[in-house]
Design a protein around this motif. Sequence first.
Motif, mmCIF file in Angstrom:
data_model
loop_
_atom_site.group_PDB
_atom_site.id
_atom_site.type_symbol
_atom_site.label_atom_id
_atom_site.label_comp_id
_atom_site.label_asym_id
_atom_site.label_seq_id
_atom_site.Cartn_x
_atom_site.Cartn_y
_atom_site.Cartn_z
ATOM 1 N N LEU A 139 0.581 -1.440 0.072
ATOM 2 C CA LEU A 139 -0.129 -0.209 0.144
ATOM 3 C C LEU A 139 0.810 1.111 0.039
ATOM 4 O O LEU A 139 0.669 2.084 -0.722
ATOM 5 C CB LEU A 139 -1.134 -0.067 1.118
ATOM 6 N N LEU A 140 1.772 1.219 0.778
ATOM 7 C CA LEU A 140 2.845 2.506 0.722
ATOM 8 C C LEU A 140 3.629 2.654 -0.523
ATOM 9 O O LEU A 140 3.593 3.821 -0.904
ATOM 10 C CB LEU A 140 4.185 2.261 1.861
ATOM 11 N N ASP A 141 3.761 1.604 -1.342
ATOM 12 C CA ASP A 141 4.362 1.770 -2.558
ATOM 13 C C ASP A 141 3.360 2.242 -3.462
ATOM 14 O O ASP A 141 3.724 3.176 -4.357
ATOM 15 C CB ASP A 141 4.855 0.117 -3.149
ATOM 16 N N LEU A 142 2.255 1.961 -3.349
ATOM 17 C CA LEU A 142 1.006 2.403 -4.344
ATOM 18 C C LEU A 142 1.065 3.954 -3.830
ATOM 19 O O LEU A 142 0.549 4.630 -5.013
ATOM 20 C CB LEU A 142 -0.235 2.061 -4.130
ATOM 21 N N TRP A 143 0.964 4.468 -2.763
ATOM 22 C CA TRP A 143 1.029 5.886 -2.472
ATOM 23 C C TRP A 143 2.337 6.722 -2.517
ATOM 24 O O TRP A 143 2.576 7.791 -2.218
ATOM 25 C CB TRP A 143 0.511 5.966 -0.848
ATOM 26 N N GLY A 144 3.321 5.906 -3.112
ATOM 27 C CA GLY A 144 4.687 6.437 -3.207
ATOM 28 C C GLY A 144 5.349 6.862 -1.943
ATOM 29 O O GLY A 144 5.857 8.065 -1.842
ATOM 30 N N ILE A 145 5.310 6.297 -0.709
ATOM 31 C CA ILE A 145 5.582 6.812 0.631
ATOM 32 C C ILE A 145 6.828 5.968 0.618
ATOM 33 O O ILE A 145 7.016 4.787 0.525
ATOM 34 C CB ILE A 145 4.496 6.575 1.442
ATOM 35 N N ARG A 146 7.828 6.756 1.345
ATOM 36 C CA ARG A 146 9.196 5.922 1.547
ATOM 37 C C ARG A 146 9.020 5.318 2.979
ATOM 38 O O ARG A 146 8.385 5.963 3.871
ATOM 39 C CB ARG A 146 10.461 6.921 1.628
ATOM 40 N N TYR A 147 9.604 4.099 3.097
ATOM 41 C CA TYR A 147 9.517 3.534 4.475
ATOM 42 C C TYR A 147 10.585 2.697 4.847
ATOM 43 O O TYR A 147 11.419 2.315 3.864
ATOM 44 C CB TYR A 147 8.124 2.703 4.502
ATOM 45 N N THR A 148 10.651 2.195 5.986
ATOM 46 C CA THR A 148 11.945 1.515 6.331
ATOM 47 C C THR A 148 11.683 0.036 6.327
ATOM 48 O O THR A 148 10.546 -0.369 6.303
ATOM 49 C CB THR A 148 12.384 2.015 8.080
ATOM 50 N N GLY A 149 12.912 -0.536 6.436
ATOM 51 C CA GLY A 149 12.690 -2.176 6.445
ATOM 52 C C GLY A 149 12.602 -2.990 4.898
ATOM 53 O O GLY A 149 13.185 -2.212 4.015
ATOM 54 N N THR A 150 11.876 -4.000 4.936
ATOM 55 C CA THR A 150 11.920 -4.573 3.653
ATOM 56 C C THR A 150 10.672 -4.451 2.967
ATOM 57 O O THR A 150 9.691 -4.108 3.411
ATOM 58 C CB THR A 150 11.792 -6.227 3.985
ATOM 59 N N GLY A 151 10.628 -4.608 1.560
ATOM 60 C CA GLY A 151 9.469 -4.296 0.778
ATOM 61 C C GLY A 151 8.367 -5.534 0.780
ATOM 62 O O GLY A 151 8.653 -6.601 1.745
ATOM 63 N N SER A 152 7.462 -5.401 -0.081
ATOM 64 C CA SER A 152 6.288 -6.249 0.092
ATOM 65 C C SER A 152 6.683 -7.534 -0.066
ATOM 66 O O SER A 152 6.109 -8.421 0.475
ATOM 67 C CB SER A 152 5.213 -5.796 -0.985
ATOM 68 N N VAL A 153 7.389 -8.115 -1.179
ATOM 69 C CA VAL A 153 7.543 -9.344 -1.471
ATOM 70 C C VAL A 153 8.476 -10.179 -0.393
ATOM 71 O O VAL A 153 8.030 -11.216 0.026
ATOM 72 C CB VAL A 153 8.356 -9.506 -2.802
ATOM 73 N N GLY A 154 9.723 -9.614 0.125
ATOM 74 C CA GLY A 154 10.244 -10.198 1.107
ATOM 75 C C GLY A 154 9.580 -10.123 2.302
ATOM 76 O O GLY A 154 9.760 -11.251 3.127
ATOM 77 N N SER A 155 8.717 -9.325 2.636
ATOM 78 C CA SER A 155 7.889 -9.367 3.997
ATOM 79 C C SER A 155 6.960 -10.525 4.090
ATOM 80 O O SER A 155 6.840 -11.076 4.990
ATOM 81 C CB SER A 155 6.999 -7.927 4.124
ATOM 82 N N MET A 156 6.537 -10.740 2.911
ATOM 83 C CA MET A 156 5.475 -11.815 2.703
ATOM 84 C C MET A 156 6.158 -13.066 2.685
ATOM 85 O O MET A 156 5.759 -13.945 3.484
ATOM 86 C CB MET A 156 4.769 -11.558 1.197
ATOM 87 N N LEU A 157 7.373 -13.181 2.225
ATOM 88 C CA LEU A 157 7.825 -14.484 2.111
ATOM 89 C C LEU A 157 8.458 -14.941 3.712
ATOM 90 O O LEU A 157 8.351 -15.991 4.290
ATOM 91 C CB LEU A 157 9.274 -14.486 1.505
ATOM 92 N N ALA A 158 8.899 -13.968 4.149
ATOM 93 C CA ALA A 158 9.350 -14.050 5.709
ATOM 94 C C ALA A 158 8.223 -14.395 6.735
ATOM 95 O O ALA A 158 8.545 -15.240 7.512
ATOM 96 C CB ALA A 158 10.452 -12.946 6.061
ATOM 97 N N MET A 159 7.341 -13.726 6.338
ATOM 98 C CA MET A 159 6.186 -13.754 7.674
ATOM 99 C C MET A 159 5.375 -15.001 7.560
ATOM 100 O O MET A 159 4.901 -15.650 8.500
ATOM 101 C CB MET A 159 4.941 -12.764 7.170
ATOM 102 N N ASP A 160 5.462 -15.706 6.337
ATOM 103 C CA ASP A 160 4.725 -16.903 6.227
ATOM 104 C C ASP A 160 5.649 -18.122 6.424
ATOM 105 O O ASP A 160 6.388 -18.375 5.457
ATOM 106 C CB ASP A 160 4.112 -17.168 4.706
#
Length: 344
Positions: free
Chosen positions: A118-139
């Motif tokens: 969602l932050l990517d879609l809004w063009g917002i800079r954020y800390t940490g890992t992107g959406s794909v890596g976050s999904m892979l690690a959380m599951d």
Amino acid sequence: MKIVVLAGGLSPERDVSFSSGALIANALMENGHEVMLLDLFLGTDHPDFPPVFRKSGEAPPYSFQIPEKAPDLAAVRAMSPDPESLIGPGILEHCRAADAAFLALHGSIGENGQLQALLDLWGIRYTGTGSVGSMLAMDKDLSKQLLRANGILTPNWKRLDLSTGTPPEGISFPCVVKPCGCGSSVGVTMVEEPSGLRSALEEAKKYEDAVLIEEKIEGREFSVGILDGKALPVIEIRPLAGFYDYKNKYQQGLTEEICPAQIPDSLRELLQRSAEEVHRVLRLGFYSRVDFLADEEGRAFCLEANTLPGMTPQSLLPQEARAAGISYRELCEKIVRAAGGPRR
């Protein structure tokens, strides 16, 4: 910089996140930034976190004490005028008006990639890992499949969907039952005998239907932080009683943490090398933390990777950074300076 620190959310790790967020916000203000701490779920409606950018010295520092038990999420949901929305009012607008969002979130959409997308879609800079890596690690099931496919040791496991399935055949005891997508040992039970399996599954189901039944590895527990792709000093974790559960993680004096770990160079190098490989395989971002169990044979089994490691007084990553000569304020500054724009 103007920085919004996002914490809380509708997650079993909500309280841990507030503790992390308060400390991060204070450190960033001490570093000269203007900071706003917001609850991802309640947004600008949270009574304790008004939508105001603060500078150091303008107001008392933020503070939050983690209770012994995980929060009552039903009660939290009842506080919202729109309980079905996981993003509170004003969150995206304030993040977009800032220079960056510092994600101090743990669990739920804060770590599973949904918020990052969602932050990517809004063009917002954020800390940490992107959406794909976050999904892979959380599951945990998916991440363990990727680790095994890349030759990284991880305990044997079986995945169970409690909404449709019955426990699979061939379960060995003792084992560990855990929700597939939670952190902070929420919903985790050590099962020594078959008679304890049903209650362990019921405990895990309180948090989600997808559950892992994992081989219990007997050994010493370690964690390795990663900063800018490089491993920090290894920390050893020794609970004084029981295992490294929610209470032992966040209540002072219940766990002995030794950093740098007093281990042979061969094991230290194995743990650090393995952590860097896990970080790479799961496509993690500027920083992460990887947890291991090492058995008597010197084998290191990866338990999981954390894309947004805790930043509480008892958290492991700040201790490891300190052992590497990086203060808490310096750590927060490095992380926020590495915040990126939309990425995958």
